[in-house]
Write a protein that holds these residues in place. Structure first.
Motif, short mmCIF file in Angstrom:
data_model
loop_
_atom_site.label_atom_id
_atom_site.label_comp_id
_atom_site.label_asym_id
_atom_site.label_seq_id
_atom_site.Cartn_x
_atom_site.Cartn_y
_atom_site.Cartn_z
N ARG A 135 0.95 -1.45 -0.05
CA ARG A 135 -0.14 0.06 -0.10
C ARG A 135 0.81 1.41 -0.05
NH1 ARG A 135 -5.44 0.52 3.70
NH2 ARG A 135 -4.65 2.51 4.36
N PRO A 136 1.92 1.37 0.93
CA PRO A 136 2.48 2.53 0.76
C PRO A 136 3.27 2.93 -0.43
CG PRO A 136 2.97 1.28 2.96
CD PRO A 136 2.09 0.49 1.86
N PHE A 163 0.49 3.97 -3.06
CA PHE A 163 0.24 5.23 -2.66
C PHE A 163 1.25 6.33 -3.22
CE2 PHE A 163 -3.43 4.59 -0.09
CZ PHE A 163 -4.03 5.73 -0.30
N SER A 164 2.52 5.95 -2.98
CA SER A 164 3.77 6.88 -3.21
C SER A 164 3.53 7.08 -4.81
CB SER A 164 4.88 6.28 -2.76
OG SER A 164 5.04 6.26 -1.54
N ILE A 182 0.61 11.07 -10.21
CA ILE A 182 -0.60 11.90 -10.83
C ILE A 182 0.20 13.52 -10.90
CG2 ILE A 182 -2.65 12.95 -9.91
CD1 ILE A 182 -3.45 10.38 -8.90
N PRO A 183 0.67 14.13 -10.09
CA PRO A 183 1.26 15.40 -10.16
C PRO A 183 2.10 15.75 -11.36
CG PRO A 183 1.33 14.65 -7.64
CD PRO A 183 0.97 13.50 -8.59
N GLY A 200 0.63 8.78 -5.74
CA GLY A 200 1.02 10.13 -5.35
C GLY A 200 1.67 11.11 -6.05
N LEU A 201 2.89 10.31 -6.39
CA LEU A 201 3.90 11.06 -7.18
C LEU A 201 3.59 11.13 -8.76
CD1 LEU A 201 6.91 9.78 -5.32
CD2 LEU A 201 5.78 12.14 -5.10
#
Lengths: 174, 299
Positions: free
Chosen positions: B9-10, B13-14, B20-21, B17-18
């Motif tokens: 999961r982390p 997520f990372s 998409i931007p 999260g990285l």
């Protein structure tokens, strides 16, 4: 959950007020990176997944309120900063405002480098001349020195906000 | 699969999260490009907030600067009011002095033109005014101590004012030429018509009437009436007034004409009292026996 919404809203408000306030004070060229400080705070207190989502929100607000940066730039910079600081937070002890000040200054310089790198790669409207790059590099240290004093202040404000939302008064300092 | 996701999961997520931007940055970093739907949505959210913040700070700034301005405004206002009072007073004084200067110059000029007259300068200190704001009688700040006697002529730069009617130690009352009791022997300047000028005593207007026997020459409106000196009271050649109109009235053997006085009695401030006449032997006025002090006498 409430505390994260409160923190994200707080960041939205300070970013919304920062630009008009600096404009009225005729100090638009000396803007501290308040979003970065919020991200540092989140990195120290939040679980990884929740913190990353909150930081992406903060980054998105910063992009929205920034009139020149392309959307996604600050999201990426702040997300990367969060990832790094969150990892480091397990090894760093914040012993007081001075350590926050130092952390903020270091994070400001690092995020400025990241921002410059991302601009050079992705922002086609960014002037890639050596002169522009030199100006950005030269502004990094003043930017860090300007941002650093706001670190302890924002940390204290966020601590107060957390006390209100969680009804606990735990300090971030060890 | 779920276990895999939970375990990583982390990392997932990372990555999300990285990435998409980065995708957003890639999309919005291109140039030239049009405003995307993300940007438009964010602008719609942030613009009202920023506008409100700007208005709020503008209001605070206005309030603050207004307050700061008001702190010193009271004292500054008092100082300015005081300055304005002083300056207004000084301006009025300067204006008065200017007018007085003009009058005194005219009086001096008159004295120079009539070196045969020995005069005492005097200030008008009181006026007897009719209900129609016409001056009926004036009072001067000179008296017997200054050599003033009853009957002495009183002159202004413009002409004859009247004669001293009552006098005491330091004050003299003057009967004006427009007083009903006033009578001055006059002539129409340059026309050989001699007569008597009598005041009408009119309280509404300064007026006198010229009574004469016959006309040696045709008179005209505006002709100057001067003292003849025949009455041995008033020195000759002093302007008394002007013929107002040629509508003459016959009264027995005499004719009457309306005359406007040469002097505006309402504006009198300084006058000359003739205390003696020298030179031509016409002692129209008895010498007051005292050299006019205060530069009033002309040898």
């Amino acid at each position: 959950m409430m505390r994260w919404i409160a923190i994200v809203l707080f960041s939205f408000l300070i970013l919304a007020f920062e630009s008009p306030l600096l404009a009225k004070a005729k100090a638009g060229a000396y803007a501290p990176d308040l979003g970065l400080i919020v991200v540092l705070y989140i990195a120290f207190i939040a679980p990884y997944e929740v913190g990353l989502v909150a930081v992406l929100c903060v980054g998105m607000f910063k992009d929205a309120f920034s009139m020149t940066a392309p959307l996604g730039l600050h999201m990426e910079v702040l997300a990367l900063t969060f990832v790094v600081v969150h990892r480091l937070s397990q090894r760093i002890d914040l012993r007081g405002p001075v350590s926050v000040l130092a952390l903020t200054a270091a994070a400001s310089i690092a995020s400025s480098f990241l921002e410059l790198g991302l601009c050079l790669i992705f922002d086609q409207s960014f002037n890639t001349s050596a002169r522009t790059t030199g100006v950005v590099l030269a502004a990094m240290l003043p930017q860090a020195l300007l941002t650093a004093p706001f670190g302890p202040v924002i940390f204290w404000l966020l601590g107060q906000l957390e006390s209100l939302t969680t009804r606990k008064s735990e300090s971030i300092y060890t | 699969m779920r276990e895999y996701v939970n375990r990583h999961r982390p990392t997932i997520f990372s990555l999300v999260g990285l990435v998409i931007p980065l995708l957003l940055l890639y999309l919005h970093g291109r140039s030239p490009r049009q405003t995307t739907v993300f940007e438009a949505a964010l602008m719609n959210v942030t613009a009202p907030v920023q506008s409100a913040a700007s208005r709020m700070f503008g209001g605070v700034e206005g309030l603050w600067s207004g307050y700061i301005a008001l702190v010193d405004l009271r004292a500054e206002n008092q100082q300015l009011e005081e300055d304005a009072r002083v300056l207004t007073s000084q301006a009025l004084r300067a204006k008065e002095l200017g007018l007085e200067n003009v009058r005194l110059r005219a009086l001096l000029e008159f004295k120079r033109s009539r070196r045969d007259l020995r005069t005492v300068a005097a200030h008008v200190i009181a006026e007897d005014v009719s209900p129609f704001a016409r001056v009926l009688r004036i009072q001067l700040d000179v008296g017997t101590a200054d050599g003033i006697r009853e009957g002495m002529p009183v002159l202004a730069a413009e002409g004859l004012v009247g004669r001293v009617r009552q006098v005491s130690g330091g004050v003299a009352q003057v009967m004006l030429t427009v007083d009903a009791r006033s009578s001055v022997n006059v002539q129409v300047a340059g026309k050989g018509v001699t007569g008597n000028l009598q005041g009408t005593g009119d309280e509404e207007a300064y007026a006198a009437q010229l009574t004469y026997l016959h006309k040696a020459e045709e008179l005209a409106e505006g002709d100057t009436i001067v003292t003849s000196g025949h009455d041995r009271v008033f020195p000759p050649g002093i302007e008394v007034g002007y013929i107002r109109s040629l509508e003459e009235r016959q009264r027995g053997l005499y004719y009457e004409l309306q005359v406007v006085p040469a002097v505006n009695f309402s504006d009198l401030e300084e006058v000359l009292v003739v205390v003696g006449v020298v030179g031509d032997g016409t002692e129209a006025v008895k010498d007051g026996g005292r050299e006019a002090a205060e530069g009033g006498a002309t040898p």
